[in-house]
Structures are given as C-alpha cells and as structure tokens.
Design a protein around this motif. Structure first.
Motif, short mmCIF file in Angstrom:
data_model
loop_
_atom_site.label_atom_id
_atom_site.label_comp_id
_atom_site.label_asym_id
_atom_site.label_seq_id
_atom_site.Cartn_x
_atom_site.Cartn_y
_atom_site.Cartn_z
N ALA A 1 -12.01 -0.21 -5.16
CA ALA A 1 -11.15 0.86 -5.67
C ALA A 1 -9.74 0.45 -5.26
O ALA A 1 -9.45 0.29 -4.10
N GLN A 2 -8.89 0.24 -6.22
CA GLN A 2 -7.56 -0.26 -5.88
C GLN A 2 -6.49 0.67 -6.44
O GLN A 2 -6.69 1.31 -7.45
N LEU A 3 -5.37 0.72 -5.75
CA LEU A 3 -4.25 1.53 -6.22
C LEU A 3 -4.66 2.95 -6.59
O LEU A 3 -4.42 3.40 -7.69
N VAL A 4 -5.35 3.62 -5.68
CA VAL A 4 -5.79 4.97 -5.98
C VAL A 4 -4.64 5.94 -5.76
O VAL A 4 -4.08 6.03 -4.67
N GLU A 5 -4.29 6.66 -6.83
CA GLU A 5 -3.21 7.65 -6.74
C GLU A 5 -3.65 8.82 -5.87
O GLU A 5 -4.76 9.32 -6.03
N ASN B 1 4.34 -2.09 -0.45
CA ASN B 1 4.25 -1.71 -1.86
C ASN B 1 3.04 -0.83 -2.14
O ASN B 1 2.49 -0.83 -3.23
N SER B 2 2.59 -0.11 -1.16
CA SER B 2 1.38 0.68 -1.32
C SER B 2 1.68 2.15 -1.00
O SER B 2 1.38 2.64 0.07
N ASN C 1 -3.96 -2.37 3.78
CA ASN C 1 -4.38 -3.48 2.90
C ASN C 1 -4.19 -4.83 3.59
O ASN C 1 -5.06 -5.70 3.53
N ASP C 2 -3.03 -5.01 4.21
CA ASP C 2 -2.72 -6.31 4.83
C ASP C 2 -3.65 -6.59 6.02
O ASP C 2 -4.04 -7.74 6.24
N GLU C 3 -3.95 -5.52 6.75
CA GLU C 3 -4.84 -5.67 7.91
C GLU C 3 -6.23 -6.15 7.46
O GLU C 3 -6.82 -7.06 8.04
N PHE D 1 -1.50 -10.05 -10.35
CA PHE D 1 -2.30 -8.88 -9.97
C PHE D 1 -1.96 -7.67 -10.85
O PHE D 1 -2.85 -7.03 -11.43
N PHE D 2 -0.65 -7.37 -10.96
CA PHE D 2 -0.28 -6.18 -11.75
C PHE D 2 -0.56 -6.37 -13.24
O PHE D 2 -0.91 -5.42 -13.93
#
Lengths: 264, 328
Positions: B3-7, B221-222, B238-240, B284-285
């Motif tokens: 699940a990515q970029l969940v608003e 950017n998250s 995300n980075d972790e 990615f985008f």
C-alpha cells in the motif's frame, strides 16, 4: 522390498502397467495445465482459489502417477522427464482433458464429465492389487470427491440459473459429449489391468458414471445427449486433438529450450 | 510496499488538547497500544485511511497474481509448478481476508474493486513491471515479497485489530514464499548453466530498483506519514524500512554471486549500513500515475475476468433465489 509374487506380476505387466500409469498421470497433468492457464481469469475471487486448488490436486496426482511410471521404465527418467520431454504422440491423456478452457460453462462441463468418471475409477483403484496404486488412489479419491461435488454444483447452478447460463451450459455439454465415450472405452491395456486385478471392473464404473451424470443433469434441467452418439477417441493411444500440441509447447518450453539445464 | 502513498486527509497533526473528547479517548487508546476494533468509535479520517490502505493491499495481492500467472504455465518442473501455483493461491487467499478486514470498516468489496478497475484505487506499482524470464519467479519471491515482509512485519502490531490479525497470517506465508523464491535463484546460480545464471542477473537488474521503490518516497516527500504514524497504522518511516531491507538483502545478493545495478552501492563501516545510489523517483511517480510498462494490461486483465464472469455470478444468484423460493 517387493515380495517375489508381486515382482512377478510387475514383470509380467510392466509395459501395460506403465501405459496405464501414463494414462492416469497424463490426464491429471493436462487438466492441471488447463487450470494453470486460468490463473487470474476466474469470475470471482472465491473461484480463483477453488480453481487453483483443483489444479494443485491434479498436478500432485500427476507427479505421483508419473513418478511410479518412471520407476517402472527404469530408463533414467523421472516424472519431470515424462512431463516435459515427451511429444504429443507419447501422451496418453483422455481427449476431454486437453479441450480448451472456453467459458466457465465449458470449464465446469469438462470438469464434471471427467470428475464423474475419475471419482468412480479412483474408488475402484483403492482396491487395486498393486499396493502403490491403491495408496495413490486413496489419497486422490479424497481430492476428486471434492472436485466432483464442486463441478456438479456448478453444472446445476449454471443449468438451472438464468436463460443465458442454461444455454451456455447446454452448449458446453453438447460440445464435450463426443469425448465421453473414451472414458468408458476398454482396450487391451485396460483389459490387462483388469485381469491382474490392478484396475476395477469397467462395467461398474460405466454404470456409476452414467448414474452420476443422469442425476446431475436432471437437477440442472439439462438435456443429456445420447449415449449412442458418435464418439471421438484416441487419446489413450496417443492420437490427440490439435489442442494438445499447443498446450505442451507452452508447458515444455523451458526444459526444451535449455536441454542442458539439469536443475531449476 | 503493498500500500503506497495512502492519503490520510491530513497534513497536520492535532495535539491531544485540540481533540474532541472522543478523538482524545481514541488517540489515548492507540497510545496505550490497545487495538481498535470494528465496533469502537473512530475518526472518519482514520476509517477512510484504513479502507484505502487495506483495499490497496488487497488489490496488490490480486493484481500481483498476474505477473506470476504469466509463468505458471511455463514452470520448468512439476515441483516448481506446484510451488508457484500454491503461492498464487496464497495470494488470492490474502486478498480475500484483506477484503474481509476492510469490510469490517463498513466498506463494500465490489465497490472497492470497481475503484480498482476504473483507476480510482491504487495497488503496488511493482506489479506493473513485466515478468520476462523464469528467474523473475525467484526474484519476485526474494526481492518483492522480501520488501513486502519488511513493510508488513510492523503491521502485525498496527492499531486496527482485524488488519493486524490478518497480517500475522499473511507474514507467515510471505516468509515461506521469500525462502522459496531465493531457493529458485540459488539453484540456478549454483547448479545452473551459463544461460540460467544470465537469466538470474537479468532479472535482478530489472527488479532491483523497483523493489527499493516499494517503500515509497523519501520521508521528506511523504506528507501523509506523520498522521499514519500517530494512528499507528504505520510504525516506521519509508527510509527506515528501505534501509532495513537493503541491509538484509545485500549479503543475500552476494551469496548468490550476483550484482546490483547500482555502482554506488557500498558498505559503510562506520554506520554499519549499506549505502545506495539515487532512486529514480520520476519513474516511480510515472508508474504510480499509470504510465508503467504493464499498468493498462494488468487492469484490463482484472476487469476482463470480472466482466466476462458477470453471467456466471448472475446465474449463481438466480439459482440461489430459485432454491430459496422452493424451500419457502
């Protein structure tokens, strides 16, 4: 370790027994491959799971039957070699198993006509004089019993569902019917198996297959084509329909393209 | 990440003082690590965010069956065919119980699937990459499921009870898939021909960067991360998670005897972590927006399965209704 009496039987029947095992294994393998082709195409998520389930059972059965056949051949072959390195004319599967997927009525019709035979055959094979066959049959029977329950339910649902589903189910049945004669056909290989007590009485299987088919089709409000209709046979001796070649070309692609590869 | 970029519908966190009494009680429950259950009060944004996240996750499982299904018919041995089919079946199963977890939030499975089919709902971008050789079946297990596990292990403790419990089962099965995937690659590298080894390297070259992208954009950017972290829907940045994945994966890559398509990949003795080059976020985008190699094909395959099966589902409903009338 085999006892001497068993060894004797095995020696006497080796070639027909191998052929008989290939028939069992190839039918399971080819029908399993038709299920692999259905991945991601089911009409509902629950059916996706069910189709994969049936496919897994069939591949597992194929591995058992072909594994035994390979041992009897004693020619440095294994189940994978039999599955991936033989040509269409060496396959011994029933023609009905290689018929294309078509729509869901074709898929369920094919499955039902096969299952109704498979269950009764496996049931008979649990009493086989060959203990290994009896053992594999007992395990497979549990799976095939579930397959038959499911395919019967779908044939009934589609037959007695909507006008469209009824039309499609009847059409599928009419198209597939020509391949059912082979299920009940007895040739010299079958005869050799019956005489040695390896395979069960074909008359009884035919009667039970007909009873199952009649019962389900009646409940499904479908018309049963005639038993006297012309029947297309030949799969058991390696004379196939055009569909098998393509199925094998896809299935056997990697071992054929990389014949030197010994491990995957 | 599946699940990515969940608003979350919120870029700013409320303090406990700014919250209504209900919200405050809810947040304190989460802070105390007490699970939120379907019947508990929850903020609308929490419910919506979870529906989005769980449905994305479920859609990813279902769409994820397609790139593997592409090789199921061509698996080279009976053992591999059985393994791959069982793996795909597990994925359908994950989809099913994730949709069920989602339905405990009041969402409707068919409606959410409609959103997938008309492009309103997302799924993991990794499945928009094609599977071009058999080694991809190993790489997907090893890298893609591996990245998914790193994301999903913390979700076993996520604040929403039904989701957390579903993830426990999913994680067990995913770990099994990951080992199987790695085994496929290891067999080809250790016992394979030069052709087979080349397949493995080619596959890693194609899936390496997309796997690192699975963790989502960098923390700066998250914008939705802070709220998700406060709700404990998300537990690590995300980075972790990306770093954790990389640190566990590089030694496995070396054991295979393969390389990563990243000239900047190196071990930092001081930090004890691997460092990697720049991720192509434009790619990615682009893929997220629908411009990946297989976006159209994947959605079309899903839509076609469901649409062409409409008459089957209608028949099942009609038959059930007939049965009910007979029974009455």
């Amino acid at each position: 370790m085999q006892n001497p009496a068993q060894k004797n039987v095995a020696q006497k029947t080796q070639a027909p027994l191998t052929d008989y095992l290939l028939r069992l294994g190839d039918s399971a393998l080819v029908l399993g491959q038709r299920h692999a082709q259905l991945c991601g195409k089911a009409p509902a998520l629950e059916e996706e799971l069910a189709l994969m389930n049936v496919g897994l059972d069939l591949f597992g059965q194929a591995r058992n039957w072909l594994g035994y056949a390979a041992e009897l051949m004693n020619d440095n072959v294994d189940a994978d070699h039999l599955a991936f390195r033989r040509d269409a004319q060496d396959f011994r599967n029933l023609l009905i198993t290689e018929q294309p997927n078509g729509d869901f009525a074709d898929i369920m019709g094919r499955q039902f006509l096969f299952d109704a035979w498979h269950v009764h055959l496996l049931d008979g094979l649990t009493h086989s004089s060959d203990p290994r066959i009896a053992e594999v049959a007992a395990k497979s029977l549990k799976e095939a019993t579930y397959h038959l329950r499911r395919s019967s339910e779908w044939v009934i649902r589609l037959g007695d569902g909507t006008e469209e589903s009824h039309t499609r189910m009847q059409r599928a049945l009419d198209n597939l019917w020509q391949f059912t004669g082979e299920l009940l056909q007895v040739d010299e290989i079958d005869q050799a198996m019956i005489e040695t007590g390896i395979a069960p009485d074909p008359e009884a299987i035919a009667a039970r297959w007909k009873a199952t088919v009649e019962e389900v089709l009646e409940e499904a409000t479908l018309e049963r084509p005639s038993y006297d209709a012309w029947m297309y046979t030949g799969g058991k001796v390696g004379h196939h329909t055009e569909h098998l070649g393509f199925l094998l070309a896809e299935m056997q692609y990697l071992p054929r393209a990389y014949p030197d590869a010994t491990a995957w | 990440m599946y699940a990515q970029l969940v608003e979350t519908g919120s870029n700013k966190l409320k303090t406990l003082d700014e919250m209504s009494p209900e919200e405050r009680q809810f947040q304190e429950r989460i802070n105390d690590e007490i699970k939120i259950e379907p019947k508990n009060w929850m903020p609308d944004a929490y419910r919506k965010t979870l529906i989005r996240q769980i449905s994305q996750h479920a859609h990813s499982e279902i769409v994820g069956m397609l790139p593997e299904g592409n090789w199921l018919t061509r698996a080279p041995t009976l053992k591999r065919k059985l393994q791959l089919m069982a793996k795909i079946q597990d994925e359908a199963g994950h989809g099913l119980y994730l949709y069920s977890a989602m339905e405990t939030l009041g969402a409707d499975r068919d409606e959410e699937i409609d959103k997938l089919h008309d492009g309103r709902a997302k799924y993991s971008s990794i499945f928009n990459y094609p599977t071009l050789n058999w080694a991809d079946m190993g790489t997907i297990g090893w890298l893609v499921d591996g990245a998914a596990i790193v994301n999903q292990v913390p979700l076993q403790r996520t604040s929403y009870g039904p989701y957390a419990r579903a993830m426990i089962r999913v994680c067990k099965e995913e770990s099994f898939h990951q080992r199987q995937g790695y085994q496929i690659l290891l067999t080809m590298m250790q016992e394979g021909t030069d052709d087979q080894k080349a397949m493995v390297q080619d596959s890693i070259n194609r899936f390496w960067w997309p796997s690192l992208m699975m963790f989502g954009p960098s923390d700066e950017n998250s914008p939705n991360s802070a709220q998700s972290m406060a709700w404990k829907i998300k537990r690590h940045s995300n980075d972790e998670l990306r770093q954790r994945f990389l640190d566990q994966t590089v030694p496995q890559l070396e054991l295979l005897g393969c390389t990563a398509p990243d000239p900047d990949l190196k071990y930092n003795e001081e930090t004890g972590h691997y460092e990697f080059g720049e991720i192509d976020w434009q790619e990615f985008f682009d893929v997220v927006k629908g411009n990946g190699p297989c976006n159209r094909e994947r959605i079309e395959a899903r839509r076609s399965a469901i649409d062409s099966g409409a008459w089957v589902r209608e028949a099942a409903v009609a038959y059930a209704a007939k049965r009910q009338r007979k029974a009455a």
